[in-house]
Design a protein around this motif. Structure first.
Motif, PDB file in Angstrom:
ATOM      1  N   ALA A  49       5.074  28.278 -20.053  1.00  0.00           N
ATOM      2  CA  ALA A  49       4.034  28.690 -20.996  1.00  0.00           C
ATOM      3  C   ALA A  49       3.225  29.888 -20.505  1.00  0.00           C
ATOM      4  O   ALA A  49       2.753  30.692 -21.315  1.00  0.00           O
ATOM      5  CB  ALA A  49       3.090  27.523 -21.279  1.00  0.00           C
ATOM      6  N   THR A  50       3.060  30.032 -19.191  1.00  0.00           N
ATOM      7  CA  THR A  50       2.149  31.060 -18.693  1.00  0.00           C
ATOM      8  C   THR A  50       2.803  32.259 -18.013  1.00  0.00           C
ATOM      9  O   THR A  50       2.219  33.333 -17.986  1.00  0.00           O
ATOM     10  CB  THR A  50       1.130  30.454 -17.705  1.00  0.00           C
ATOM     11  OG1 THR A  50       1.837  29.913 -16.577  1.00  0.00           O
ATOM     12  CG2 THR A  50       0.289  29.381 -18.378  1.00  0.00           C
ATOM     13  N   LYS A  51       3.996  32.072 -17.452  1.00  0.00           N
ATOM     14  CA  LYS A  51       4.577  33.188 -16.702  1.00  0.00           C
ATOM     15  C   LYS A  51       6.106  33.191 -16.704  1.00  0.00           C
ATOM     16  O   LYS A  51       6.729  33.552 -15.712  1.00  0.00           O
ATOM     17  CB  LYS A  51       4.036  33.198 -15.276  1.00  0.00           C
ATOM     18  CG  LYS A  51       4.084  31.881 -14.550  1.00  0.00           C
ATOM     19  CD  LYS A  51       3.320  31.961 -13.238  1.00  0.00           C
ATOM     20  CE  LYS A  51       3.289  30.600 -12.576  1.00  0.00           C
ATOM     21  NZ  LYS A  51       2.582  30.632 -11.315  1.00  0.00           N
ATOM     22  N   PHE A  52       6.679  32.817 -17.796  1.00  0.00           N
ATOM     23  CA  PHE A  52       8.136  32.718 -17.908  1.00  0.00           C
ATOM     24  C   PHE A  52       8.836  34.036 -17.584  1.00  0.00           C
ATOM     25  O   PHE A  52       9.867  34.054 -16.916  1.00  0.00           O
ATOM     26  CB  PHE A  52       8.531  32.242 -19.307  1.00  0.00           C
ATOM     27  CG  PHE A  52      10.008  32.024 -19.466  1.00  0.00           C
ATOM     28  CD1 PHE A  52      10.630  30.926 -18.893  1.00  0.00           C
ATOM     29  CD2 PHE A  52      10.791  32.913 -20.182  1.00  0.00           C
ATOM     30  CE1 PHE A  52      11.990  30.716 -19.024  1.00  0.00           C
ATOM     31  CE2 PHE A  52      12.155  32.725 -20.324  1.00  0.00           C
ATOM     32  CZ  PHE A  52      12.762  31.607 -19.740  1.00  0.00           C
ATOM     33  N   SER A  53       8.265  35.146 -18.010  1.00  0.00           N
ATOM     34  CA  SER A  53       8.910  36.454 -17.813  1.00  0.00           C
ATOM     35  C   SER A  53       9.006  36.851 -16.337  1.00  0.00           C
ATOM     36  O   SER A  53       9.828  37.677 -15.965  1.00  0.00           O
ATOM     37  CB  SER A  53       8.181  37.540 -18.598  1.00  0.00           C
ATOM     38  OG  SER A  53       6.851  37.653 -18.139  1.00  0.00           O
ATOM     39  N   GLU A  54       8.191  36.247 -15.482  1.00  0.00           N
ATOM     40  CA  GLU A  54       8.211  36.578 -14.054  1.00  0.00           C
ATOM     41  C   GLU A  54       9.463  36.044 -13.355  1.00  0.00           C
ATOM     42  O   GLU A  54       9.967  36.686 -12.430  1.00  0.00           O
ATOM     43  CB  GLU A  54       6.975  36.003 -13.358  1.00  0.00           C
ATOM     44  CG  GLU A  54       5.680  36.644 -13.797  1.00  0.00           C
ATOM     45  CD  GLU A  54       4.477  35.961 -13.165  1.00  0.00           C
ATOM     46  OE1 GLU A  54       4.631  35.261 -12.134  1.00  0.00           O
ATOM     47  OE2 GLU A  54       3.369  36.108 -13.717  1.00  0.00           O
ATOM     48  N   ALA A  55       9.923  34.866 -13.745  1.00  0.00           N
ATOM     49  CA  ALA A  55      11.077  34.244 -13.075  1.00  0.00           C
ATOM     50  C   ALA A  55      11.753  33.261 -14.030  1.00  0.00           C
ATOM     51  O   ALA A  55      11.680  32.048 -13.830  1.00  0.00           O
ATOM     52  CB  ALA A  55      10.627  33.548 -11.802  1.00  0.00           C
ATOM     53  N   PRO A  56      12.395  33.778 -15.087  1.00  0.00           N
ATOM     54  CA  PRO A  56      12.963  32.877 -16.089  1.00  0.00           C
ATOM     55  C   PRO A  56      14.006  31.899 -15.532  1.00  0.00           C
ATOM     56  O   PRO A  56      14.032  30.737 -15.945  1.00  0.00           O
ATOM     57  CB  PRO A  56      13.583  33.813 -17.124  1.00  0.00           C
ATOM     58  CG  PRO A  56      13.614  35.164 -16.498  1.00  0.00           C
ATOM     59  CD  PRO A  56      12.613  35.174 -15.396  1.00  0.00           C
ATOM     60  N   LEU A  57      14.834  32.335 -14.601  1.00  0.00           N
ATOM     61  CA  LEU A  57      15.844  31.431 -14.043  1.00  0.00           C
ATOM     62  C   LEU A  57      15.181  30.290 -13.274  1.00  0.00           C
ATOM     63  O   LEU A  57      15.520  29.117 -13.468  1.00  0.00           O
ATOM     64  CB  LEU A  57      16.811  32.191 -13.128  1.00  0.00           C
ATOM     65  CG  LEU A  57      17.865  31.333 -12.417  1.00  0.00           C
ATOM     66  CD1 LEU A  57      18.763  30.619 -13.422  1.00  0.00           C
ATOM     67  CD2 LEU A  57      18.683  32.182 -11.455  1.00  0.00           C
ATOM     68  N   ALA A  58      14.248  30.613 -12.422  1.00  0.00           N
ATOM     69  CA  ALA A  58      13.568  29.589 -11.624  1.00  0.00           C
ATOM     70  C   ALA A  58      12.850  28.574 -12.516  1.00  0.00           C
ATOM     71  O   ALA A  58      12.945  27.367 -12.295  1.00  0.00           O
ATOM     72  CB  ALA A  58      12.578  30.238 -10.664  1.00  0.00           C
ATOM     73  N   TYR A  59      12.160  29.073 -13.527  1.00  0.00           N
ATOM     74  CA  TYR A  59      11.394  28.164 -14.381  1.00  0.00           C
ATOM     75  C   TYR A  59      12.293  27.336 -15.294  1.00  0.00           C
ATOM     76  O   TYR A  59      11.998  26.184 -15.604  1.00  0.00           O
ATOM     77  CB  TYR A  59      10.343  28.943 -15.175  1.00  0.00           C
ATOM     78  CG  TYR A  59       9.368  29.666 -14.267  1.00  0.00           C
ATOM     79  CD1 TYR A  59       9.034  29.160 -13.011  1.00  0.00           C
ATOM     80  CD2 TYR A  59       8.793  30.860 -14.644  1.00  0.00           C
ATOM     81  CE1 TYR A  59       8.150  29.818 -12.171  1.00  0.00           C
ATOM     82  CE2 TYR A  59       7.899  31.534 -13.819  1.00  0.00           C
ATOM     83  CZ  TYR A  59       7.592  31.003 -12.586  1.00  0.00           C
ATOM     84  OH  TYR A  59       6.704  31.659 -11.758  1.00  0.00           O
ATOM     85  N   THR A  60      13.415  27.908 -15.690  1.00  0.00           N
ATOM     86  CA  THR A  60      14.387  27.147 -16.481  1.00  0.00           C
ATOM     87  C   THR A  60      15.018  26.061 -15.622  1.00  0.00           C
ATOM     88  O   THR A  60      15.235  24.932 -16.090  1.00  0.00           O
ATOM     89  CB  THR A  60      15.468  28.087 -17.060  1.00  0.00           C
ATOM     90  OG1 THR A  60      14.819  29.062 -17.888  1.00  0.00           O
ATOM     91  CG2 THR A  60      16.489  27.325 -17.872  1.00  0.00           C
ATOM     92  N   LEU A  61      15.300  26.375 -14.368  1.00  0.00           N
ATOM     93  CA  LEU A  61      15.859  25.363 -13.459  1.00  0.00           C
ATOM     94  C   LEU A  61      14.858  24.247 -13.179  1.00  0.00           C
ATOM     95  O   LEU A  61      15.246  23.084 -13.046  1.00  0.00           O
ATOM     96  CB  LEU A  61      16.322  26.018 -12.158  1.00  0.00           C
ATOM     97  CG  LEU A  61      17.603  26.837 -12.276  1.00  0.00           C
ATOM     98  CD1 LEU A  61      17.842  27.637 -11.004  1.00  0.00           C
ATOM     99  CD2 LEU A  61      18.788  25.946 -12.592  1.00  0.00           C
TER     100      LEU A  61
END
Length: 149
Positions: A49-61
């Motif tokens: 919600a707050t910083k997905f664009s910074e590390a989309p792979l990490a946050y998706t994992l």
């Protein structure tokens, strides 16, 4: 009479043995999975919600790990052969995930500009993400004969 019909004992021996996975230390295992399900879900929701664009792979994992923890919690708390097999699958996926992501995050840290639950084998969570699936698979293996067919 209940849904079991006349003369049917709904609390048969197989029903009693089905609950052995969630008794004693099994309850603690399920509780730890529940805590990790909540923690990973909250972490993933916040990060996406707050910083997905910074590390989309990490946050998706991290979101994937959360789903695995939720499913493992539910499946471990259920009885029956089907739920047992689903528990083995969920905990096995968790082990493969933590070993894969853990190794990749050590070998090539650039892949993960932000940590996931499984980065560096769960270092951010005291390595519990590495130990938990090993204990879970051991617990399931130990009780494989008590699961009704």
């Amino acid at each position: 009479m209940g849904r079991g019909g006349a003369g049917v004992n709904l609390h048969s021996k197989s029903a009693e043995s089905a609950g052995t996975l969630s008794r004693g230390p099994g309850r603690l295992l399920i509780a730890v999975y529940g805590v990790f399900a909540l923690a990973a879900t909250a972490r993933a929701a916040f990060q996406i919600a707050t910083k997905f664009s910074e590390a989309p792979l990490a946050y998706t994992l991290t979101a994937f790990a959360a789903l695995v923890y939720v499913f493992a919690t539910v499946s471990l708390s259920r009885s029956g052969r089907r739920w047992y097999r689903l528990s083995v699958a969920a905990v096995g996926i968790e082990l493969v995930g933590v070993l894969t992501i853990g190794t990749l995050s050590v070998v090539d840290p650039v892949l993960f500009p932000a940590d996931t639950v499984w980065s560096v084998y769960g270092r951010g969570y005291g390595f519990v993400p590495l130990i938990l699936p090993v204990l879970g698979l051991w617990w399931l293996y130990r009780h494989r004969r008590t699961v009704p067919t």
